[in-house]
Design an enzyme around this catalytic site. Sequence first.
Site, PDB file in Angstrom:
ATOM      1  CB  SER A 100      41.435  48.515  38.025  1.00  0.00           C
ATOM      2  OG  SER A 100      41.914  47.234  37.911  1.00  0.00           O
ATOM      3  CG  HIS A 147      43.346  42.075  34.924  1.00  0.00           C
ATOM      4  ND1 HIS A 147      43.104  43.240  34.236  1.00  0.00           N
ATOM      5  CD2 HIS A 147      43.821  42.443  36.146  1.00  0.00           C
ATOM      6  CE1 HIS A 147      43.415  44.280  35.005  1.00  0.00           C
ATOM      7  NE2 HIS A 147      43.854  43.820  36.171  1.00  0.00           N
ATOM      8  CB  ALA A 190      41.771  48.350  43.072  1.00  0.00           C
ATOM      9  CB  SER A 247      46.182  42.342  39.151  1.00  0.00           C
ATOM     10  OG  SER A 247      46.308  43.276  40.209  1.00  0.00           O
TER      11      SER A 247
HETATM   12  N1  HPA Z   1      38.569  41.238  45.673  1.00  0.00           N
HETATM   13  C1  HPA Z   1      39.308  41.048  44.576  1.00  0.00           C
HETATM   14  N2  HPA Z   1      39.771  42.032  43.822  1.00  0.00           N
HETATM   15  C2  HPA Z   1      39.489  43.287  44.194  1.00  0.00           C
HETATM   16  C3  HPA Z   1      38.714  43.558  45.330  1.00  0.00           C
HETATM   17  C4  HPA Z   1      38.227  42.470  46.118  1.00  0.00           C
HETATM   18  O1  HPA Z   1      37.541  42.635  47.133  1.00  0.00           O
HETATM   19  N3  HPA Z   1      38.625  44.916  45.416  1.00  0.00           N
HETATM   20  C5  HPA Z   1      39.311  45.424  44.375  1.00  0.00           C
HETATM   21  N4  HPA Z   1      39.841  44.438  43.633  1.00  0.00           N
END
Ligand code: HPA
Length: 274
Positions: free
Chosen positions: A32, A80, A110, A211
């Site tokens: 993402s 997802h 991310a 993910s």
């Molecule tokens: N937690 C889960 N998924 C994420 C986070 C997080 O802090 N940041 C980006 N994706």
Amino acid sequence: MEEDFPKRLEEAVLSIRSKSDRNPPVGLVLGSGFGSFVESVEGTDIPYQEIGGFPVPTVEGHAGFLRLGPSVAVVAGRFHHYEGWSMDDIVLPVFLLHALGVRTLIVTNAAGGINRGYSVGELVLIKDHINLIGVNPLRGPNPAGFGPRFPDMTESYSRKLREMAREVVAALEAGGRLQEGVYAAFAGPTYETPAEVRMAEVLGADLVGMSTVPDVIAARYLGMEVLGLSMVTNMAAGILDKPLSHKEVLETAAQAVPRLSVLLQGILSRLVRP
Ligand code: HPA
């Protein structure tokens, strides 16, 4: 996997083969916020709607597409678990990449940083994972011709590829470094509670996300070599005294995309070097 999975995969492969006979050796799954990287890769786009067997999104919006180049195939748009997709839906793109010839898979995401040595915006090499999603994509029948019933996950994130990624960073950025960490996947869609983050920390996780783990389980089952890169878009819940926001996650990802792009380009050119 469900009984109909091999048929879905076959349909997906036939759809691609009716349009292209490319066999790229390297696959890349974009996380993402990293969608814009796809512009750096040459290839033909095939929208998911045109890939037989692929999940059909029920809500409006772009499901995503596959960019098929001569040496790299990019999955631009992940499915997802928190969106309600089945594990078969989630891993189908990885099986498809394998069927098209991909043997080295780069996964990106991310993630929230648990490790206090990380900073927001930093890229971290994934060295291992913890599956806290609660399901395994390989549960169910194990049809012949894919992989073992009990796949080994000892070195799921290739040591050799991690070493190579570090070399690329050292060559591109004098003094640049990549830390390594363990990625724990939660089901989402809520961000974790501070107590869950503390639990993940005690379990040995440095990063949290929603993910990647299903993709990597599928890739290892199929015998692919995996390189995983997390972008720390925020510190995980409770690490800093402030709430988490998706907006901030996307903004940080967008800001860090240029560096990620340079590194990915460097890594890709090493991988596909003739
Ligand atoms: N937690 C889960 N998924 C994420 C986070 C997080 O802090 N940041 C980006 N994706």
